[in-house]
Design a protein around this motif. Structure first.
Motif, short mmCIF file in Angstrom:
data_model
loop_
_atom_site.label_atom_id
_atom_site.label_comp_id
_atom_site.label_asym_id
_atom_site.label_seq_id
_atom_site.Cartn_x
_atom_site.Cartn_y
_atom_site.Cartn_z
N ASN A 1 72.78 142.16 71.75
CA ASN A 1 73.56 141.42 72.70
C ASN A 1 72.89 140.30 73.45
O ASN A 1 73.45 139.62 74.22
CB ASN A 1 74.21 142.29 73.81
N GLY A 2 71.41 140.21 73.10
CA GLY A 2 70.56 138.98 73.81
C GLY A 2 70.01 139.51 75.06
O GLY A 2 69.25 138.64 75.54
N ALA A 3 70.27 140.64 75.67
CA ALA A 3 69.78 140.77 76.88
C ALA A 3 68.26 141.05 76.89
O ALA A 3 67.34 140.93 77.67
CB ALA A 3 70.21 142.54 77.30
N GLU A 4 67.54 141.57 75.56
CA GLU A 4 66.16 141.76 75.44
C GLU A 4 65.53 140.32 75.53
O GLU A 4 64.53 140.12 76.26
CB GLU A 4 65.78 142.34 74.30
N GLU A 5 66.20 139.44 74.89
CA GLU A 5 65.75 137.97 74.86
C GLU A 5 65.91 137.12 76.28
O GLU A 5 65.29 136.31 76.67
CB GLU A 5 66.18 137.04 73.89
N ARG A 6 66.81 137.82 77.19
CA ARG A 6 66.85 137.21 78.40
C ARG A 6 66.40 137.86 79.68
O ARG A 6 66.83 137.60 80.71
CB ARG A 6 68.56 136.68 78.63
N ASP A 7 65.86 138.87 79.28
CA ASP A 7 65.11 139.95 80.43
C ASP A 7 64.06 139.10 81.23
O ASP A 7 63.03 138.88 80.75
CB ASP A 7 64.61 140.99 79.56
N LYS A 8 64.36 139.15 82.56
CA LYS A 8 63.69 138.54 83.55
C LYS A 8 62.83 139.54 84.19
O LYS A 8 62.08 139.12 85.44
CB LYS A 8 64.25 137.63 84.39
N THR A 9 62.63 140.70 83.87
CA THR A 9 62.13 141.68 84.65
C THR A 9 60.47 141.35 84.63
O THR A 9 59.81 141.30 83.56
CB THR A 9 62.01 143.04 84.25
N PRO A 10 59.82 141.28 85.55
CA PRO A 10 58.47 140.66 85.86
C PRO A 10 57.36 141.54 84.99
O PRO A 10 57.74 142.98 85.03
CB PRO A 10 58.16 141.08 87.30
N TYR A 11 56.68 140.99 84.29
CA TYR A 11 55.61 141.64 83.40
C TYR A 11 56.06 142.45 82.23
O TYR A 11 55.18 143.28 81.34
CB TYR A 11 54.67 142.69 84.32
N GLN A 12 57.37 142.63 82.00
CA GLN A 12 57.90 143.32 80.97
C GLN A 12 58.97 142.48 80.06
O GLN A 12 58.96 142.43 78.95
CB GLN A 12 58.73 144.36 81.41
N GLY A 13 59.92 141.76 80.72
CA GLY A 13 60.88 140.99 80.01
C GLY A 13 60.26 139.73 79.26
O GLY A 13 59.47 138.88 79.78
N LYS A 14 60.99 139.64 78.13
CA LYS A 14 60.51 138.42 77.18
C LYS A 14 60.79 137.17 77.98
O LYS A 14 59.81 136.22 78.21
CB LYS A 14 61.34 138.47 75.97
N PHE A 15 61.80 136.94 78.70
CA PHE A 15 62.05 135.67 79.20
C PHE A 15 61.03 135.41 80.31
O PHE A 15 60.40 134.43 80.53
CB PHE A 15 63.49 135.80 79.92
N TRP A 16 60.69 136.56 81.14
CA TRP A 16 59.77 136.33 82.14
C TRP A 16 58.25 136.03 81.73
O TRP A 16 57.59 135.29 82.00
CB TRP A 16 59.57 137.74 83.12
N VAL A 17 58.03 136.79 80.72
CA VAL A 17 56.61 136.39 79.80
C VAL A 17 56.50 135.20 79.63
O VAL A 17 55.48 134.62 79.60
CB VAL A 17 56.36 137.76 78.96
N TYR A 18 57.57 134.67 78.68
CA TYR A 18 57.50 133.20 78.25
C TYR A 18 57.20 132.31 79.33
O TYR A 18 56.64 131.26 79.31
CB TYR A 18 58.72 133.15 77.03
N GLU A 19 58.05 132.32 80.38
CA GLU A 19 58.16 131.62 81.50
C GLU A 19 57.06 131.60 82.40
O GLU A 19 56.41 130.53 82.70
CB GLU A 19 59.37 131.78 82.08
N LYS A 20 56.77 132.71 82.80
CA LYS A 20 55.67 132.89 84.02
C LYS A 20 54.11 133.28 83.46
O LYS A 20 53.21 132.57 84.07
CB LYS A 20 56.13 134.08 84.88
N ALA A 21 54.12 133.90 82.37
CA ALA A 21 52.70 134.23 81.83
C ALA A 21 52.19 133.44 80.90
O ALA A 21 50.94 132.81 81.04
CB ALA A 21 52.72 135.81 81.32
N ILE A 22 53.13 133.32 79.78
CA ILE A 22 52.57 132.55 78.66
C ILE A 22 52.61 130.92 78.76
O ILE A 22 52.00 130.22 78.35
CB ILE A 22 53.13 132.80 77.25
#
Length: 265
Positions: free
Chosen positions: A117-138
């Protein structure tokens, strides 16, 4: 574990020491052809951008951004990503994964193909969610979320450290600066599947073809030229037949008139 003194250099694992797979299945039969289509069609363009061939493309390859236990928890594996200005190999070896503390250059674009349903790709959970990792870490400048079931593409651009939702242009495409292309959805047949596919276009709105598509196009053009040449020859042959027929009829008429005593000048 032996304690390290302050003078002991920290040895970080490299791409040869980190796992390169997590044992999960590919989600559906479109994923691999979709990745191949993106890679094949953009390859020539990237060779123009990088005449020194300093770039790499990852498909379901891990990007390690932090050290964890187990190691896979410190990595994300976009379905497709492109990194400019890095060697296609590392120290003469084919990469098993992309390790940021070895490379230091982040991918320019990463794309995820949604299978749920796209939840994994839009997950903004710090240090865990794909969205957060691509935005804040990588910190990947362009992030795309493609949902084949909905034939929709959601694109984000990293501005001032935060992903901003992009809006398509008049052609329904997203401009990807740094690659000189637009990204959008194309409905058609690829690898025997008639589906909505992610494709690249140039800034003039021309679809960027794969080598196979270019070869097919050249063959169709050659076949078309041959057909036109054959049709021209057929028309010429028909004209010659008509001309020969007219000449024969004229000669017969002249002979008949001579039999009747009529001389023709």
């Amino acid at each position: 574990m032996q304690a390290l003194d302050s003078k002991t250099p920290i040895q970080l694992p490299d791409h040869t020491q980190l796992p390169c797979e997590d044992g999960t299945f590919v989600k559906n039969f479109q994923e691999h052809p979709q990745s191949i289509l993106l890679t094949e069609s953009i390859w020539g363009k990237l060779q123009e951008i990088h005449p020194d061939r300093q770039f790499c493309i990852g498909q379901d390859s891990g990007i390690y951004w932090r050290i964890t236990e187990p190691p896979q928890k410190g990595a994300e594996a976009p379905d497709w990503f492109y990194v400019p200005n890095v060697s296609p190999t590392l120290e003469g070896k084919i990469r098993r994964s992309y390790v940021l503390w070895q490379e230091l250059v982040a991918p320019l674009i990463a794309i995820e193909f949604v299978s749920g349903n796209g939840a994994e790709e839009r997950d903004k959970t710090p240090y865990q969610g794909k969205f957060w990792v691509y935005e804040k870490a990588i910190r990947i400048p362009f992030y795309g979320i493609y949902e084949e079931k909905k034939a929709s593409l959601e694109m984000y651009h990293l501005i001032a450290g935060k992903y901003q939702l992009m809006f398509p242009n008049e052609r329904g495409h997203y401009v990807i600066e740094g690659m000189g292309v637009e990204l959008g959805i194309w409905q058609g047949i690829y690898k025997n599947m008639d589906l909505p596919w992610l494709r690249w276009w140039d800034f003039q709105g021309n679809l960027i073809l794969t080598g196979e598509e270019r070869a097919d196009g050249e063959k169709r053009r050659a076949d078309g030229e041959k057909q036109r040449a054959d049709e021209e020859k057929l028309r010429a042959d028909e004209e010659k037949l008509r001309a020969d027929g007219e000449k024969l009829r004229a000669e017969r008429l002249a002979a008949k008139l001579r039999e009747l005593g009529v001389e023709l000048e």
